[in-house]
Design an enzyme around this catalytic site. Structure first.
Site, mmCIF file in Angstrom:
data_model
loop_
_atom_site.group_PDB
_atom_site.id
_atom_site.type_symbol
_atom_site.label_atom_id
_atom_site.label_comp_id
_atom_site.label_asym_id
_atom_site.label_seq_id
_atom_site.Cartn_x
_atom_site.Cartn_y
_atom_site.Cartn_z
ATOM 1 N N ARG A 1 49.147 53.711 41.519
ATOM 2 C CA ARG A 1 49.391 53.095 40.218
ATOM 3 C C ARG A 1 50.043 54.089 39.277
ATOM 4 N NH1 ARG A 1 43.965 51.584 38.003
ATOM 5 N NH2 ARG A 1 44.216 49.631 39.092
ATOM 6 N N TYR A 2 49.533 55.321 39.276
ATOM 7 C CA TYR A 2 50.104 56.374 38.437
ATOM 8 C C TYR A 2 51.058 57.182 39.301
ATOM 9 C CZ TYR A 2 46.000 55.481 35.483
ATOM 10 O OH TYR A 2 45.038 54.912 34.705
ATOM 11 N N ARG B 1 49.345 60.467 41.230
ATOM 12 C CA ARG B 1 48.078 60.438 41.984
ATOM 13 C C ARG B 1 47.859 59.084 42.630
ATOM 14 N NH1 ARG B 1 47.684 60.121 36.526
ATOM 15 N NH2 ARG B 1 45.845 59.267 35.510
ATOM 16 N N CYS C 1 29.085 51.384 51.483
ATOM 17 C CA CYS C 1 28.382 52.186 50.476
ATOM 18 C C CYS C 1 26.931 52.381 50.899
ATOM 19 C CB CYS C 1 28.385 51.480 49.113
ATOM 20 S SG CYS C 1 29.985 51.381 48.326
ATOM 21 N N CYS D 1 25.762 48.389 44.247
ATOM 22 C CA CYS D 1 25.431 48.222 42.838
ATOM 23 C C CYS D 1 25.757 46.790 42.442
ATOM 24 C CB CYS D 1 26.247 49.193 41.986
ATOM 25 S SG CYS D 1 26.036 50.915 42.481
ATOM 26 N N CYS E 1 29.173 46.190 40.700
ATOM 27 C CA CYS E 1 30.341 46.855 41.305
ATOM 28 C C CYS E 1 31.642 46.108 40.996
ATOM 29 C CB CYS E 1 30.169 46.924 42.817
ATOM 30 S SG CYS E 1 31.585 47.674 43.656
ATOM 31 N N ARG F 1 34.344 46.480 42.684
ATOM 32 C CA ARG F 1 34.989 46.109 43.948
ATOM 33 C C ARG F 1 34.034 45.279 44.799
ATOM 34 N NH1 ARG F 1 37.423 51.667 44.386
ATOM 35 N NH2 ARG F 1 39.425 51.445 43.327
ATOM 36 N N ASP G 1 33.756 46.368 34.013
ATOM 37 C CA ASP G 1 34.916 45.577 34.422
ATOM 38 C C ASP G 1 34.538 44.103 34.551
ATOM 39 O OD1 ASP G 1 36.973 47.599 34.719
ATOM 40 O OD2 ASP G 1 35.771 48.373 36.379
ATOM 41 N N ASP H 1 39.477 49.982 32.217
ATOM 42 C CA ASP H 1 40.516 49.776 33.217
ATOM 43 C C ASP H 1 41.153 48.427 32.875
ATOM 44 O OD1 ASP H 1 41.977 50.265 35.655
ATOM 45 O OD2 ASP H 1 40.231 51.444 36.270
ATOM 46 N N LYS I 1 44.006 52.956 33.232
ATOM 47 C CA LYS I 1 42.883 53.149 32.313
ATOM 48 C C LYS I 1 43.393 53.537 30.932
ATOM 49 C CE LYS I 1 39.879 54.695 36.055
ATOM 50 N NZ LYS I 1 40.934 54.673 37.093
HETATM 51 C C1 PLP Z 1 41.091 55.382 38.089
HETATM 52 C C2 PLP Z 1 42.281 55.506 38.923
HETATM 53 C C3 PLP Z 1 42.901 56.739 39.145
HETATM 54 C C4 PLP Z 1 42.369 58.019 38.549
HETATM 55 O O1 PLP Z 1 42.557 58.031 37.179
HETATM 56 P P1 PLP Z 1 42.196 59.346 36.363
HETATM 57 O O2 PLP Z 1 42.414 58.914 34.945
HETATM 58 O O3 PLP Z 1 43.119 60.405 36.812
HETATM 59 O O4 PLP Z 1 40.771 59.665 36.664
HETATM 60 C C5 PLP Z 1 44.032 56.795 39.900
HETATM 61 N N1 PLP Z 1 44.558 55.699 40.448
HETATM 62 C C6 PLP Z 1 43.995 54.492 40.274
HETATM 63 C C7 PLP Z 1 44.626 53.326 40.910
HETATM 64 C C8 PLP Z 1 42.833 54.354 39.509
HETATM 65 O O5 PLP Z 1 42.264 53.153 39.362
#
Ligand code: PLP
Length: 360
Positions: free
Chosen positions: A99-100, A103, A112, A116, A119, A121, A280, A317, A324
């Site tokens: 998404r980002y 990362r 798990c 929870c 959850c 998911r 969520d 989120d 986020k």
């Molecule tokens: C939460 C999340 C992350 C990590 O986000 P950070 O703000 O770096 O902790 C990375 N990718 C996805 C898809 C996420 O949902």
């Protein structure tokens, strides 16, 4: 089938069936039918470490509330979403969410140690759930390897520390071998809910010269007793920096006292509170969700009341896969002409800069 750590037997076996919860005295027999209805729809597991903490005489026990099924989970509101944070819309290959730009999430398994009740998911996780087979795992690693912009790999699931130590070591080695990956981050509830699992073999499996961080999911100070402290110590003594992530949950931690105790306990265990997640819109979780106003009021009350080390970022989120966003209270309001009204921790307001700039 995922190569999960050998399922514990005997006294360390998680409780998975509603009748086991009744026999363990965690729920009264008259609730059995209600729990069975929920268990047909959503996975159930409570580890002995968590079951032992439940005070069955307390109808509001914050540990029970997180793990014991509740009939309200089957009431799905129109605003609730099967994929509340939009994982699917950003999944280029199975097991990866990108998404980002810098990362990715890597989800090796959907199992798990506990399930929870809130959850996000919950529609994806479960025992034997959709785990990556060796070919799928290889494709996920190839994707990371093919994308030099990926600086960090966040390993989640499911709970990745459910993998056997051998599989964990293979996973860490595979990421180790990708030069552009600088940071490996695990998100896990294992140090809290199954602390004995954090043994020397598991810690050794996580050895790498890269930065390997672990974000530990904990929602109440009572989850963090001596066995959990020992597990965290084994990780931090191995040079693994620890982060805390907490979900804001009505009836579990939605008051200043509970959050104060939790965040202080985390910091005392060398765990830096990282995120406080707003609940969520997962199906059947309305009984856990606070309003954002309530969350902001709690964060405002914590600011100044407890150490800056104890302050997480309150995040939402955004549904639909938009990532986020920090949604904490604002302490500075623009007054125009470069001037700001800044509130202090007692609620007082101050102009900044204190003296108006001379604009002759
Ligand atoms: C939460 C999340 C992350 C990590 O986000 P950070 O703000 O770096 O902790 C990375 N990718 C996805 C898809 C996420 O949902």
């Amino acid at each position: 089938m995922p190569d999960l750590a050998t399922l514990p037997t005997g006294s360390n076996r998680p409780l998975r069936h509603p009748d086991e919860l009744v026999r363990a005295g965690l729920v009264p027999p008259e609730r059995l039918a209600e729990l069975e209805r929920v268990a047909q729809r959503y996975a159930v597991a409570i580890t002995p470490a968590m079951a032992d903490l439940i005070d069955a005489a307390d109808p509001n026990d914050p540990i029970a509330r997180q793990f014991v099924p509740d009939g309200r989970e089957l009431d799905h509101g129109p605003e609730e979403l099967a994929d509340p944070i939009g994982d699917h819309s950003h999944s280029p290959v199975k097991g990866i969410v990108h998404r980002y730009p810098d990362r990715v999430l890597l989800k090796p398994s959907h199992a798990c140690p506990v399930y929870c009740r809130f959850c996000f998911r919950r529609e994806m996780v479960g025992p034997g759930g959709d785990a990556l087979d060796p070919a799928e795992f290889a494709r996920a690693i190839q994707y990371i390897s093919d994308h030099p912009e990926i600086w960090e790999v966040v390993i989640t699931g499911g709970d990745p520390l459910m993998l056997s130590s051998r599989r964990l070591q293979e996973l860490v080695a595979a990421l180790d071998a990708i030069p552009h990956v600088a940071v490996i981050r695990f998100h896990s509830r294992v140090p809290v809910v199954d602390p004995a699992r954090i043994d020397a073999k598991l810690v050794a499996a996580l050895a790498t010269d890269k930065a390997l961080w672990i974000a530990v999911h904990a929602n109440h100070a009572r989850e963090l007793g001596e066995p959990q402290a020992a597990a965290c110590r084994r990780l931090s003594h191995a040079g693994i920096p620890l982060l805390g992530q907490t979900v804001l949950l009505k009836g579990v931690n939605d008051d200043v006292g509970a959050l104060t105790d939790l965040f202080r306990r985390l910091v005392a265990l060398r765990i830096k509170p990282y995120y406080l997640h707003h609940g969520d819109l997962a199906p059947g979780t309305a009984q856990f969700r606070t309003s954002i106003d309530e969350g902001q009021a709690l964060m405002r009350a914590l600011r100044g009341a407890i150490s800056g080390l104890c302050q997480p970022t309150y995040v939402l989120d955004i549904p639909g896969g938009h990532g986020k966003a920090p949604i904490g209270p604002a302490f500075a309001m623009a007054e125009g002409q470069g001037r700001w009204l800044v509130s202090d921790f007692r609620g007082g307001s101050h102009l900044y800069p204190p003296v108006a700039p001379d604009n002759r």
